[in-house]
Design an enzyme around this catalytic site. Structure first.
Site, short mmCIF file in Angstrom:
data_model
loop_
_atom_site.label_atom_id
_atom_site.label_comp_id
_atom_site.label_asym_id
_atom_site.label_seq_id
_atom_site.Cartn_x
_atom_site.Cartn_y
_atom_site.Cartn_z
N GLY A 1 0.80 -1.23 0.00
CA GLY A 1 0.00 0.00 0.00
C GLY A 1 0.82 1.27 0.00
O GLY A 1 0.29 2.34 0.29
N GLU B 1 4.73 -6.13 1.88
CA GLU B 1 4.31 -6.66 0.57
C GLU B 1 4.07 -5.53 -0.42
O GLU B 1 2.94 -5.30 -0.84
CB GLU B 1 2.97 -7.40 0.71
CG GLU B 1 3.03 -8.74 1.32
CD GLU B 1 1.64 -9.38 1.44
OE1 GLU B 1 1.60 -10.57 1.72
OE2 GLU B 1 0.61 -8.69 1.27
N GLY C 1 3.52 -3.41 -3.64
CA GLY C 1 3.05 -3.76 -4.98
C GLY C 1 3.37 -2.63 -5.94
O GLY C 1 4.46 -2.53 -6.49
N ARG C 2 2.40 -1.70 -6.09
CA ARG C 2 2.52 -0.69 -7.16
C ARG C 2 3.72 0.22 -6.98
O ARG C 2 4.28 0.68 -7.97
CB ARG C 2 1.22 0.10 -7.27
CG ARG C 2 1.07 1.25 -6.34
CD ARG C 2 -0.25 1.95 -6.53
NE ARG C 2 -1.36 1.13 -6.10
CZ ARG C 2 -2.52 1.04 -6.75
NH1 ARG C 2 -2.73 1.70 -7.85
NH2 ARG C 2 -3.49 0.28 -6.28
N CYS D 1 -17.49 2.15 -26.15
CA CYS D 1 -18.75 2.87 -26.30
C CYS D 1 -19.30 3.29 -24.94
O CYS D 1 -20.47 3.06 -24.63
CB CYS D 1 -19.75 1.98 -27.02
SG CYS D 1 -19.90 0.37 -26.24
N TYR E 1 -1.37 -2.63 -11.90
CA TYR E 1 -2.83 -2.53 -11.97
C TYR E 1 -3.25 -1.86 -13.29
O TYR E 1 -4.13 -1.00 -13.29
CB TYR E 1 -3.37 -1.74 -10.78
CG TYR E 1 -2.89 -2.29 -9.46
CD1 TYR E 1 -3.48 -3.42 -8.91
CD2 TYR E 1 -1.84 -1.71 -8.78
CE1 TYR E 1 -3.03 -3.94 -7.71
CE2 TYR E 1 -1.38 -2.21 -7.58
CZ TYR E 1 -1.98 -3.33 -7.05
OH TYR E 1 -1.55 -3.85 -5.86
C1 LIG Z 1 -2.77 -8.71 0.28
C2 LIG Z 1 -2.13 -7.63 -0.52
N1 LIG Z 1 -0.85 -7.30 -0.25
C3 LIG Z 1 -0.22 -6.32 -0.95
C4 LIG Z 1 -0.87 -5.64 -1.97
C5 LIG Z 1 -0.12 -4.56 -2.72
O1 LIG Z 1 -0.72 -3.31 -2.57
P1 LIG Z 1 -0.05 -2.02 -3.25
O2 LIG Z 1 0.08 -2.31 -4.70
O3 LIG Z 1 -0.99 -0.90 -2.96
O4 LIG Z 1 1.31 -1.85 -2.61
C6 LIG Z 1 -2.20 -5.96 -2.29
C7 LIG Z 1 -2.92 -5.26 -3.34
O5 LIG Z 1 -4.11 -5.27 -3.46
C8 LIG Z 1 -2.83 -6.98 -1.54
O6 LIG Z 1 -4.10 -7.33 -1.80
#
Ligand SMILES: Cc1ncc(COP(=O)(O)O)c(C=O)c1O
Length: 322
Positions: A157, A193, A195-196, A271, A300
């Site tokens: 996050g 963890e 991600g983005r 459309c 994403y």
């Molecule tokens: C369980 C879990 N961990 C980590 C992430 C990564 O989140 P972010 O891309 O916002 O860092 C997600 C994304 O939905 C997730 O569902």
């Protein structure tokens, strides 16, 4: 089960794990499960009990939907926790889950710690506050049941600012704060963890302007593709940052459609009026045949898009490396 990182331990997370997927993960040697519900825990316990007793127990980190501060709830771009959501276990179920995992009724399982991914889009200070409160909650829960807490996974996050693509999450500040948290709990493995915030900057979506037109006083550029390739701006409600690459070559015999104003809305081929990639793009003189390149498309983007809406061709993928 194909592994992207063979020989490395895998954790299986996410809501809605089917019994078949859980069984396949166990058979493939996945040793750690982030359990999302009491039902998932029962299924995992039953399937793990069918394995030979000689193997190591399967490690479990129940995911909890823990409270988020009002500040974090409001600043986050997406919250998976701190409010009613389908993610994780309700904190009120913690006692039942811990009794189940520590009372001898799940011999194939061992509770390793807690998982909590509560929100996406938080800055470092909010992320640290979340990590501290999750660790504090987990320490108190495991103390109550007299079992060692080996690991807390505080999720991802870390914020990506789509309005300011040059901005970066304060990794140094976050890391320093996590180091202080670990120092206060030296027995604990703290896991994140992301991600983005790692991958968004690595992907670009490049497309071509097919048409330019004026509607009720506003300029629109219709590009090849759209939100069925890059759904991020539609789902998050932002303008995807982009750059226009003018193309001089216009091989056609007919006039070249050209923007008349300064700010152009860049839309796709679908459309629906929701098929908008960016509004107010400063692109005076934008013409059909020019290219538009969207940044922050490495997370994403394609993977969350509804590719077959209107069944247009899929984009090409080009992987560049050094
Ligand atoms: C369980 C879990 N961990 C980590 C992430 C990564 O989140 P972010 O891309 O916002 O860092 C997600 C994304 O939905 C997730 O569902």
């Amino acid at each position: 089960m194909a592994q992207a990182v063979p020989e490395r331990p895998l954790a299986f997370g996410g809501p809605g794990k089917t019994p078949a997927e859980t069984a396949a993960a166990l058979a493939a040697g996945v040793a750690r499960f982030h359990v999302e519900s009491a039902h998932e825990l029962r299924v995992l316990a039953a399937l793990a009990a069918e394995r030979p007793a000689s193997g190591p127990p399967v490690e479990v980190l129940p995911r909890f939907n823990l409270p988020l501060s009002d500040g974090a709830l409001h600043t986050s771009a997406l919250s998976m926790g701190g409010r009613p959501t389908p993610f994780g276990l309700d904190p009120s179920e913690a006692g039942e889950v811990m009794r189940h995992l520590t009372g001898g009724s799940c011999p194939g399982l061992r509770v390793r710690g807690i998982h909590a991914h509560l929100a996406s889009g938080l800055g470092a200070a909010d992320q640290l506050a979340v990590a501290e409160s999750v660790v504090d909650w987990a320490v108190r829960l495991f103390d109550r049941y007299g079992v060692p807490l080996h690991e807390v996974n505080v999720g991802g996050g870390m914020a990506v600012d789509y309005a300011d693509p040059g901005a970066r999450f304060d990794w140094a500040g976050y890391g320093a704060g996590l180091a202080r948290l670990v120092a206060a709990h030296p027995e604990l493995r703290l896991r994140i963890e992301p991600g983005r915030a790692l991958t968004a900057y690595c992907g670009w979506y490049a497309t071509e302007v097919l048409d330019v037109k004026r509607s009720h006083g506003e300029d629109f550029a219709v590009v090849r593709g759209g939100t069925h390739h890059l759904r991020t701006p539609a789902t998050k409600g932002h303008d995807q940052p982009c750059a226009v690459l003018p193309v001089a070559h216009w091989p056609h015999g007919w006039p070249r459609p050209t923007a008349r104003g300064d700010g152009v809305t860049v839309a796709g081929q679908l459309c629906t009026p929701k098929d908008v990639l960016a509004r107010g793009v400063p692109a005076p003189g934008l013409r059909a045949g020019d290219r538009v390149v969207f940044a922050l498309a490495g997370a994403y983007a394609w993977n969350i898009s509804h590719h077959d809406f209107l069944m247009h061709p899929r984009p090409g993928f080009h992987f560049l490396g050094r």
